[in-house]
Structure formats: C-alpha cells, structure tokens
Enzyme design. Structure first.
Site, PDB file in Angstrom:
ATOM      1  N   PRO A 172      42.293  48.027  28.007  1.00  0.00           N
ATOM      2  CA  PRO A 172      42.494  48.745  29.269  1.00  0.00           C
ATOM      3  C   PRO A 172      43.837  48.418  29.913  1.00  0.00           C
ATOM      4  O   PRO A 172      44.462  47.407  29.573  1.00  0.00           O
ATOM      5  CB  PRO A 172      41.352  48.233  30.156  1.00  0.00           C
ATOM      6  N   THR A 181      51.832  44.080  27.597  1.00  0.00           N
ATOM      7  CA  THR A 181      53.292  43.942  27.652  1.00  0.00           C
ATOM      8  C   THR A 181      53.673  42.463  27.682  1.00  0.00           C
ATOM      9  O   THR A 181      54.623  42.044  27.000  1.00  0.00           O
ATOM     10  CB  THR A 181      53.839  44.655  28.912  1.00  0.00           C
ATOM     11  N   HIS A 186      23.139  53.280  56.035  1.00  0.00           N
ATOM     12  CA  HIS A 186      23.314  53.542  54.599  1.00  0.00           C
ATOM     13  C   HIS A 186      23.681  52.237  53.868  1.00  0.00           C
ATOM     14  O   HIS A 186      23.055  51.863  52.880  1.00  0.00           O
ATOM     15  CB  HIS A 186      24.412  54.599  54.435  1.00  0.00           C
ATOM     16  N   GLU A 187      24.673  51.538  54.415  1.00  0.00           N
ATOM     17  CA  GLU A 187      25.131  50.304  53.740  1.00  0.00           C
ATOM     18  C   GLU A 187      24.052  49.227  53.800  1.00  0.00           C
ATOM     19  O   GLU A 187      23.873  48.470  52.848  1.00  0.00           O
ATOM     20  CB  GLU A 187      26.436  49.791  54.367  1.00  0.00           C
TER      21      GLU A 187
HETATM   22  P1  ATP Z   1      49.519  48.913  30.628  1.00  0.00           P
HETATM   23  O1  ATP Z   1      48.518  49.252  29.579  1.00  0.00           O
HETATM   24  O2  ATP Z   1      49.226  49.586  31.934  1.00  0.00           O
HETATM   25  O3  ATP Z   1      50.952  49.032  30.203  1.00  0.00           O
HETATM   26  P2  ATP Z   1      49.516  46.085  30.141  1.00  0.00           P
HETATM   27  O4  ATP Z   1      48.244  45.722  29.456  1.00  0.00           O
HETATM   28  O5  ATP Z   1      50.737  46.178  29.334  1.00  0.00           O
HETATM   29  O6  ATP Z   1      49.286  47.374  31.004  1.00  0.00           O
HETATM   30  P3  ATP Z   1      50.986  44.160  31.628  1.00  0.00           P
HETATM   31  O7  ATP Z   1      52.106  45.075  31.959  1.00  0.00           O
HETATM   32  O8  ATP Z   1      51.200  43.160  30.562  1.00  0.00           O
HETATM   33  O9  ATP Z   1      49.702  45.015  31.297  1.00  0.00           O
HETATM   34  O10 ATP Z   1      50.499  43.415  32.944  1.00  0.00           O
HETATM   35  C1  ATP Z   1      50.877  43.840  34.234  1.00  0.00           C
HETATM   36  C2  ATP Z   1      50.947  42.652  35.165  1.00  0.00           C
HETATM   37  O11 ATP Z   1      49.634  42.136  35.363  1.00  0.00           O
HETATM   38  C3  ATP Z   1      51.742  41.516  34.616  1.00  0.00           C
HETATM   39  O12 ATP Z   1      53.072  41.587  34.983  1.00  0.00           O
HETATM   40  C4  ATP Z   1      51.068  40.300  35.232  1.00  0.00           C
HETATM   41  O13 ATP Z   1      51.548  40.067  36.526  1.00  0.00           O
HETATM   42  C5  ATP Z   1      49.627  40.724  35.366  1.00  0.00           C
HETATM   43  N1  ATP Z   1      48.784  40.290  34.237  1.00  0.00           N
HETATM   44  C6  ATP Z   1      48.073  41.101  33.419  1.00  0.00           C
HETATM   45  N2  ATP Z   1      47.365  40.388  32.516  1.00  0.00           N
HETATM   46  C7  ATP Z   1      47.654  39.096  32.750  1.00  0.00           C
HETATM   47  C8  ATP Z   1      47.248  37.887  32.147  1.00  0.00           C
HETATM   48  N3  ATP Z   1      46.389  37.864  31.124  1.00  0.00           N
HETATM   49  N4  ATP Z   1      47.736  36.719  32.648  1.00  0.00           N
HETATM   50  C9  ATP Z   1      48.591  36.731  33.693  1.00  0.00           C
HETATM   51  N5  ATP Z   1      49.013  37.845  34.302  1.00  0.00           N
HETATM   52  C10 ATP Z   1      48.549  39.021  33.857  1.00  0.00           C
END
Ligand code: ATP
Length: 501
Positions: free
Chosen positions: A113, A119, A338-339
């Site tokens: 997801p 990245t 409701h809540e």
């Molecule tokens: P997308 O599929 O939307 O490109 P992605 O899986 O590549 O997302 P990233 O760009 O690697 O996600 O993560 C976005 C930001 O979320 C990172 O810069 C970091 O701040 C935070 N983050 C996400 N996952 C982690 C993790 N496992 N540990 C630490 N920070 C995280």
C-alpha cells in the site's frame, strides 16, 4: 543573480520596443520571432529537452544518492528489509555469483500500500550497495507523443551508467515508482505509447549483464501488482517480489520512535498508546501523526508534545482537519445520540475498546467514535464480525430509539456493514454455506443479507434499549465537552450501569 537579470530584461525589453516603435521602426516581425522563440524554449523546458532524461530539472534532487538513509531509519518491515538485503547481497557478491553461474539479479519489485516505505527501501538499498541512485515515476514516461516515453527510458539507463562511471561506483540502482503506469498489461491496441515504453524497459533489462560494470539494478514499486504485464514478472526480469505491508503494532512503534527523534516529547508521553490506536496506519500516516502533534503543541505554545496532542493528531490524520461547520438546531443533538449509540454497543461487546467519542465536525464527519483495536487482527471469527456490524449499526439504532427514525448520517455505517456481510458470505460464514457468488442468485444473496442485518439490528436496538440510562447520563456532558476520552466515557457508562442495577 540570474533572477535579477531576468527581471531587468522583462522591464527593459518592452520599453526598448516602444522606443523603436516611436522611432518608426516596424516592431511586428521582432515580436513574431520572439514569440516563436519563446514558445520553442518553453516546449523544450517542459519536455525535458530533446534527448534529455525523463523528468527534467527537478529530477536532480530526486536522484542524489542519499548517503544518510540506512535501513535503520526504516521502522518495522523487518521481513521485507531482510529479504531485500539478501537480494542486494547478490549485487555486492557478484564475483561469487559469477563463479556459481548464477544469473544476475536485474529487477526487484516492491509491492504494498502507499506510504509504507517502498521509496525509503530503494534509497537504503542504494546506500547499502554503495550505488548511484536514480529515481523516476511511471507517470513521468507517459507522453502524448509516441516514442517519447521509450526514449526517456533509454536516457534513464544511459544516465545511470554515465553517473556511475563519473562517480566511480560499481553499481547503479534505478528506482521506478508506480511501475503499473507503464508496466500494465499490454493490449497491443490503442495504448501504443505505453507499449513502446514497456518494450523499451524490457529491452534495457535484457541488456543488463553481470560482468558489465557498472551493474544496474532496477527496483520498481507498485500497489497494484495484479495489473502488471506478465512479461515484466517472468524470470530474469522482476523476478524477486518483496511485500512491504502496513506495519503491525511493533512496526508502528518503531516508526513512531524514528520520527519522534527530532521532536520533544513531554514527560510521561508514551508512544505505545499511539501505536495501539493507529491500527491500519501506514508509515507515512504515522509520520504525519507526529508532525501534526508537534503543530498542535506549537499552536498551544507548549515546549513539548503532550498525549492529547497525539490524540488530536491521530484524528486529524484519520478524519481530516476540524471544521467550523455550523450545524442546524437539533442536528448536533442527533449526532451526539448517534455517536453514543456506536460507543455504547462497542463498550458492551468489547469492553474497554472506546478510545474517544467526539461530536465536533472533522473532515466530512459530523462526529465519530475512535476505537482501540484489542490487538492487530488478520483473522476474524463470525462472532467478531457480527459484533463489528452491531457497532456500526449502533448509530442508526440510537437515532431510531430517540427520534423514531433515521437520518442520512448512517450511510457510511451501512456501507461498512454491507461490506462486512459480503466478507462473511465469501468466507462461508453465513447460512448460505460455502459459496461462489456465481452459484447463487441475486435474490438469495439479498435475502441472506437482509436476514443477517435485520437480526443484528434487532439485537442492537435491544441492547441499546437496556442502556437508556447511559444515554441520559452521558448526553449532556458530551454536548458540553464535545469530546469524551474513552476513560471518561467508561466512568459515565459504569456509573449508569451500576445505578440502574
Ligand atoms: P508510495 O507508494 O505512495 O510511493 P512509498 O511506499 O514509496 O509510498 P515512502 O515514500 O517510502 O512510501 O514513504 C513516505 C514517507 O513515510 C517517508 O518519507 C517516511 O517519512 C514515512 N515512512 C513510510 N514508511 C516508513 C517506515 N517504515 N519507517 C519510517 N518512516 C516511514
């Protein structure tokens, strides 16, 4: 500096032209030629120039080898990190691999997801293998003109090799995010541009050999693996698939700790509680929670983040910013009942699970109840799902009990309930038995759906009716306070239950 020259130019040119016109010079051809030149320049700039690498200017900052990012800075994802490091060792130990005749690793596919750290993994991989890092996104290759995407792919590989040579590195890692944009199933029909881009990518991958230095590894990411063309996934291309899932509680805590490193936390603040309350959050959302919490602390002029800041930040990330929606007279009362309906059922079927009851509008919701999941769940029993449906129906049931009718406020709750019933049917948990949707008629499905929801609605109403005193005790306080913490709600709940006993 260049900005100053630009501004002087912008001011000077029109004055000069007016001056020429004043002298009687025909300025129309000059204007025409400048307009033509300007539009050509603009086109080259936006297209990244003829033969320029994909993405143009902002690409440079994306491509810098992130020397600072290590696997330690990625929280949770222990299994994914281990699998990735094992795969990367192939790149590092290339001599041994050659001796054994193992085919080089060309492509790694990270699936999962959004915001789970794919990245980050690619950047850490570049650091781990001391490689040049190049990044591109699938959408950058999509162009109106046939052939541009393909030439960008070619340029990307060329640039990766050139940079590795220039920086004296043995390897280059090319990270392609959203690979599904160009790597979707080829239909050979109208999508010729996409097909050519994908074909070029396959050709480049086929051209990678072990002994060539610099060695190139492509790491691609997608959250829609099922969309990918099988040619991409066959051995010798992206044949290593690593799943980067949403973090479990331990992972969430690790991610929170990483992002809390540069933020002051007040004494007594426990990130465990936040990790507990953020089931289903991605790493990016957890980072967002800490960031928002710090903003709340700043707004209140506090030197450090306190627990309520974290609680509000979770709501903000989950539901959106608080809104100043003015509700019509009586609407807020209805929202409160409701809540409370949701919260009372939640407390009855899963004691201790209510984390917060709110009647102030946030995002699209006019009110909401936040729940503490007891533990991360991946398997659900029939009883569990039924309880969950009753919690969802609690809002509508409360409105019926108090007002004699429902409102549109239950739409979301019903959508959730229907999806849970569907889940039960598909898992063979209903009286229809183990079924395939093709085997049964629409009428049978509808009948079963109605039978389940009607029975659960009856049970929900009965349970709420027995707790009228809880409504009486908590309604005024909720209206006044707008937010009740789980503990405050439980105190009111227990007091009313013991009074009526
Ligand atoms: P997308 O599929 O939307 O490109 P992605 O899986 O590549 O997302 P990233 O760009 O690697 O996600 O993560 C976005 C930001 O979320 C990172 O810069 C970091 O701040 C935070 N983050 C996400 N996952 C982690 C993790 N496992 N540990 C630490 N920070 C995280």
């Amino acid at each position: 500096m260049s900005k100053i020259y630009k501004e002087i130019g912008i001011g000077f040119i029109p004055v000069f032209l007016v001056f020429l016109a004043f002298l009687g010079v025909n300025v129309i051809p000059i204007l025409f030629v400048s307009a033509l030149g300007g539009s050509l320049l603009y086109m080259m700039k936006t297209r990244g120039g003829i033969g320029a690498a994909a993405g143009g200017g902002d690409r440079k900052s994306k491509n810098r080898t992130p020397s600072f990012l290590t696997f330690d800075e990625i929280g949770g994802q222990d299994r994914a990190k281990k699998e990735l490091m094992e795969a990367l060792d192939f790149l590092i130990k290339h001599e041994e691999i050659k001796k054994l005749g193992i085919r080089p690793l060309k492509g790694l596919l990270l699936t999962g997801p959004p915001g789970t750290g794919k990245t980050l993994m690619a950047k850490a991989a570049a650091h781990y293998t001391n490689s040049v890092y190049m990044a591109a996104s699938g959408s950058e290759f999509v162009e109106m003109y046939v052939g541009v995407g393909a030439s960008r792919v070619r340029d990307l590989f060329k640039e990766a090799r050139a940079r590795a040579v220039k920086e004296g590195k043995d390897n280059a890692i090319i990270f392609i995010d959203e690979i599904d944009v160009i790597g979707g199933k080829r239909d050979g029909g109208q999508q010729r541009e996409y097909d050519q881009t994908l074909n070029q990518l396959l050709t480049e991958m086929d051209g990678i050999h072990t002994n060539d230095a610099p060695r190139i590894l492509i790491i691609a990411a997608t959250n829609r693996k099922e969309m990918l063309d099988s040619a991409l996934l066959r051995p010798g291309r992206f044949d290593r698939h690593i799943e980067v899932d949403l973090p479990d509680k331990k992972g969430r805590l690790a991610i929170l700790h990483i992002h809390a490193k540069n933020k002051p936390l007040a004494e007594g603040v426990t990130l465990e509680q936040t990790a507990d309350q953020t089931f289903g959050f991605s790493g990016a959302q957890l980072e967002g929670v800490l960031n928002e919490a710090a903003i709340y602390a700043m707004r209140e002029d506090k030197p450090a983040i306190e627990q309520p800041h974290l609680a509000s930040a979770i709501d903000k990330v989950m539901m959106g910013e608080r809104t100043d929606k003015e509700t019509a007279n009586g609407e807020k009362e209805r929202v409160a009942y409701h809540e409370l309906g949701h919260a009372i059922i939640a407390e009855l079927v899963r004691p201790g699970s209510v984390s917060q009851v709110t009647v102030s509008p946030r995002g699209k919701a006019l009110g909401y109840v936040r729940h503490n999941p007891p533990q991360d769940h991946y398997l659900y029993t029939k009883d569990y799902i039924e309880d969950q449906i009753m919690i969802a129906l609690g809002g509508a049931a409360a409105e019926e009990m108090i007002y004699g009718g429902r409102s549109t406020g239950s739409r979301n709750d019903f959508e959730q309930s229907l999806s849970m019933v569907r889940n039960m049917m598909d898992a063979g948990l209903t009286s229809l038995g183990i079924i395939d949707r093709e085997m049964v008629t629409k009428e049978q499905l509808m009948k079963e759906n109605a039978a389940i929801l009607d029975a659960l609605m009856l049970r929900t109403k009965k349970m709420l009716d027995e707790q009228r005193s809880v409504f009486e005790h908590s309604f005024a306080i909720l209206m006044k306070e707008e937010v009740l913490s789980g503990d405050t709600f439980r105190t009111l709940f227990d007091a009313s239950v013991s009074q009526s006993a």
